[in-house]
Design an enzyme around this catalytic site. Structure first.
Site, PDB file in Angstrom:
ATOM      1  N   ASN A 109      50.035  -3.273 -27.966  1.00 48.11           N
ATOM      2  CA  ASN A 109      49.827  -2.208 -26.837  1.00 48.11           C
ATOM      3  C   ASN A 109      51.410  -1.885 -26.642  1.00 48.11           C
ATOM      4  OD1 ASN A 109      48.904  -0.264 -24.714  1.00 48.11           O
ATOM      5  ND2 ASN A 109      49.976  -1.963 -23.689  1.00 48.11           N
ATOM      6  N   HIS A 111      53.873  -0.302 -23.874  1.00 49.15           N
ATOM      7  CA  HIS A 111      53.822  -0.340 -22.262  1.00 49.15           C
ATOM      8  C   HIS A 111      55.246   0.272 -22.089  1.00 49.15           C
ATOM      9  CE1 HIS A 111      52.774  -0.995 -18.223  1.00 49.15           C
ATOM     10  NE2 HIS A 111      54.157  -1.768 -18.033  1.00 49.15           N
ATOM     11  N   SER A 138      58.147  -1.425 -24.046  1.00 48.18           N
ATOM     12  CA  SER A 138      57.766  -2.725 -24.681  1.00 48.18           C
ATOM     13  C   SER A 138      56.673  -2.732 -25.382  1.00 48.18           C
ATOM     14  CB  SER A 138      57.620  -3.896 -23.461  1.00 48.18           C
ATOM     15  OG  SER A 138      58.623  -3.867 -22.806  1.00 48.18           O
ATOM     16  N   ASP A 147      49.194  -6.445 -19.840  1.00 44.67           N
ATOM     17  CA  ASP A 147      50.299  -6.406 -19.994  1.00 44.67           C
ATOM     18  C   ASP A 147      51.434  -7.663 -19.805  1.00 44.67           C
ATOM     19  OD1 ASP A 147      50.366  -3.305 -17.968  1.00 44.67           O
ATOM     20  OD2 ASP A 147      49.703  -3.797 -19.928  1.00 44.67           O
TER      21      ASP A 147
HETATM   22  N1  LIG Z   1      42.838  -6.898 -21.101  1.00 42.43           N
HETATM   23  C1  LIG Z   1      43.918  -5.901 -21.131  1.00 42.43           C
HETATM   24  N2  LIG Z   1      43.596  -4.641 -21.387  1.00 42.43           N
HETATM   25  C2  LIG Z   1      44.404  -3.696 -21.495  1.00 42.43           C
HETATM   26  C3  LIG Z   1      45.727  -3.986 -21.709  1.00 42.43           C
HETATM   27  C4  LIG Z   1      46.235  -5.516 -21.764  1.00 42.43           C
HETATM   28  O1  LIG Z   1      47.219  -5.901 -21.937  1.00 42.43           O
HETATM   29  N3  LIG Z   1      45.189  -6.334 -21.538  1.00 42.43           N
HETATM   30  N4  LIG Z   1      46.847  -3.184 -21.745  1.00 42.43           N
HETATM   31  C5  LIG Z   1      46.386  -1.910 -21.354  1.00 42.43           C
HETATM   32  C6  LIG Z   1      47.420  -0.687 -21.407  1.00 42.43           C
HETATM   33  N5  LIG Z   1      47.944  -0.405 -19.889  1.00 42.43           N
HETATM   34  C7  LIG Z   1      49.172  -0.500 -19.819  1.00 42.43           C
HETATM   35  O2  LIG Z   1      50.137  -0.464 -20.775  1.00 42.43           O
HETATM   36  C8  LIG Z   1      47.101   0.022 -18.878  1.00 42.43           C
HETATM   37  C9  LIG Z   1      45.819   0.819 -19.078  1.00 42.43           C
HETATM   38  C10 LIG Z   1      45.286   1.133 -18.005  1.00 42.43           C
HETATM   39  C11 LIG Z   1      45.347   0.540 -16.823  1.00 42.43           C
HETATM   40  C12 LIG Z   1      44.409   0.767 -15.567  1.00 42.43           C
HETATM   41  O3  LIG Z   1      44.821   0.572 -14.346  1.00 42.43           O
HETATM   42  N6  LIG Z   1      43.316   1.733 -15.953  1.00 42.43           N
HETATM   43  C13 LIG Z   1      42.105   1.806 -14.956  1.00 42.43           C
HETATM   44  C14 LIG Z   1      41.771   3.431 -15.090  1.00 42.43           C
HETATM   45  C15 LIG Z   1      43.009   4.211 -15.207  1.00 42.43           C
HETATM   46  C16 LIG Z   1      42.522   5.527 -15.395  1.00 42.43           C
HETATM   47  O4  LIG Z   1      41.554   5.923 -16.068  1.00 42.43           O
HETATM   48  O5  LIG Z   1      43.517   6.391 -15.326  1.00 42.43           O
HETATM   49  C17 LIG Z   1      40.908   1.196 -15.251  1.00 42.43           C
HETATM   50  O6  LIG Z   1      40.887   0.730 -16.614  1.00 42.43           O
HETATM   51  O7  LIG Z   1      40.281   0.866 -14.354  1.00 42.43           O
HETATM   52  C18 LIG Z   1      46.498  -0.205 -16.620  1.00 42.43           C
HETATM   53  C19 LIG Z   1      47.462  -0.475 -17.513  1.00 42.43           C
HETATM   54  C20 LIG Z   1      45.121  -1.311 -21.884  1.00 42.43           C
HETATM   55  N7  LIG Z   1      44.067  -2.454 -21.780  1.00 42.43           N
HETATM   56  N1  GAR Z   2      49.854   1.472 -19.184  1.00 42.00           N
HETATM   57  C1  GAR Z   2      49.593   2.123 -20.515  1.00 42.00           C
HETATM   58  C2  GAR Z   2      50.808   3.356 -20.467  1.00 42.00           C
HETATM   59  O1  GAR Z   2      50.979   3.875 -19.588  1.00 42.00           O
HETATM   60  N2  GAR Z   2      50.941   3.859 -21.827  1.00 42.00           N
HETATM   61  C3  GAR Z   2      51.972   4.987 -21.876  1.00 42.00           C
HETATM   62  O2  GAR Z   2      50.985   5.857 -22.157  1.00 42.00           O
HETATM   63  C4  GAR Z   2      51.968   6.948 -22.722  1.00 42.00           C
HETATM   64  C5  GAR Z   2      50.941   7.719 -23.944  1.00 42.00           C
HETATM   65  O3  GAR Z   2      51.489   8.792 -24.540  1.00 42.00           O
HETATM   66  P1  GAR Z   2      51.049   9.290 -25.922  1.00 42.00           P
HETATM   67  O4  GAR Z   2      49.567   9.659 -25.688  1.00 42.00           O
HETATM   68  O5  GAR Z   2      52.082  10.374 -26.041  1.00 42.00           O
HETATM   69  O6  GAR Z   2      51.281   8.327 -26.833  1.00 42.00           O
HETATM   70  C6  GAR Z   2      52.935   6.199 -23.554  1.00 42.00           C
HETATM   71  O7  GAR Z   2      54.378   6.451 -22.695  1.00 42.00           O
HETATM   72  C7  GAR Z   2      52.711   4.523 -23.151  1.00 42.00           C
HETATM   73  O8  GAR Z   2      53.889   3.967 -22.999  1.00 42.00           O
END
Ligand SMILES: Nc1nc2c(c(=O)[nH]1)N[C@@H](CN(C=O)c1ccc(C(=O)N[C@@H](CCC(=O)O)C(=O)O)cc1)CN2
Ligand code: GAR
Length: 214
Positions: A109, A111, A138, A147
């Site tokens: 992923n 982040h 990252s 994360d």
């Molecule tokens: N178990 C894991 N799942 C995910 C990870 C991880 O490390 N472990 N990385 C995330 C990506 N991410 C940040 O990088 C991230 C994505 C989504 C959310 C979040 O709060 N999602 C909500 C809905 C938000 C929305 O619909 O706009 C949810 O799922 O309830 C936080 C961090 C990907 N998954």
């Molecule tokens: N927590 C997850 C998160 O915030 N991810 C972020 O979503 C964007 C996706 O952009 P993209 O659709 O243009 O690649 C990226 O900036 C990535 O770091």
């Protein structure tokens, strides 16, 4: 000649990181984006995939659907592509523990922060609020804890006093587009080396026992 590393990219939105990875899978990288899965049917990343003639799937969350039920449907879609590497590129769903546990070491992923700082959402605003002097992105392995997986590669950017979320996120995005394709290349090279080592060991076993294991 089949590629060494079949890459499956999961998205929810614009797909600029997807585009950087597609563009990065050139003749010098033994990897290919074999599919794109989105949880949002209107994700522009799907348009990017179509332009690149890459197969796509949509796995859309259903009202009142439990997280595990969604993840089960997502897994069925993933298995169709038989990926070696699963890349989350702005995939905005938290994945269940049992789902993630099947892909440890195979799922990464990106982040938008210098982990372990600012796990979760709204990272740019949090960095501005904290008056940080540096921020960044990252790439990490995905584990059940959000994360928190081992970091593979990071890129730092300066934070200026007159920065807004827009100016800061744009500076971070530039670095994301540089590091994510590098991680895909690194993973592909590691996989190639692993396959070569396995072939060497199989040859040795044929020499010792007259046969190679199944
Ligand atoms: N178990 C894991 N799942 C995910 C990870 C991880 O490390 N472990 N990385 C995330 C990506 N991410 C940040 O990088 C991230 C994505 C989504 C959310 C979040 O709060 N999602 C909500 C809905 C938000 C929305 O619909 O706009 C949810 O799922 O309830 C936080 C961090 C990907 N998954
Ligand atoms: N927590 C997850 C998160 O915030 N991810 C972020 O979503 C964007 C996706 O952009 P993209 O659709 O243009 O690649 C990226 O900036 C990535 O770091």
């Amino acid at each position: 000649m089949p590629v060494c590393c079949r890459v499956l990219v999961l998205i929810s939105g614009n797909g600029s990181n997807l585009q950087a990875i597609i563009d990065g899978c050139d003749d010098n990288v033994d990897a290919e984006v074999v599919g794109v899965i989105s949880n949002k049917p209107d994700a522009y990343g799907l348009v990017r995939a179509h332009h690149a003639e890459i197969n796509t799937s949509c796995v859309i969350a259903r009202k009142d659907e439990r997280r595990q039920q969604y993840d089960s449907r997502l897994q069925q879609a993933i298995e169709q592509y038989q990926p070696d590497l699963i890349v989350l590129a702005g995939f905005m769903r938290i994945l269940s523990d049992e789902f993630v546990s099947q892909y440890i070491g195979q799922m990464v992923n990106i982040h938008p922060s210098l982990l372990p700082k600012y796990a979760g959402l709204h990272t740019h605003q949090r960095a501005l609020d904290a008056k940080d002097k540096e921020h960044g992105a990252s790439v990490h392995f995905v584990i059940p804890e959000l994360d928190a997986g081992p970091v593979i590669l990071q890129a730092k950017v300066p934070v200026y006093e007159d920065d807004t979320v827009e100016t800061l996120s744009s500076r971070v995005h530039e670095q994301e587009h540089a590091i994510y394709p590098l991680v895909v290349k690194w993973f592909s090279l590691n996989r190639l080396k692993m396959l070569e080592n396995q072939a060497y060991l199989d040859d040795q076993l044929i020499g010792i026992h007259g046969y190679a294991p199944d």
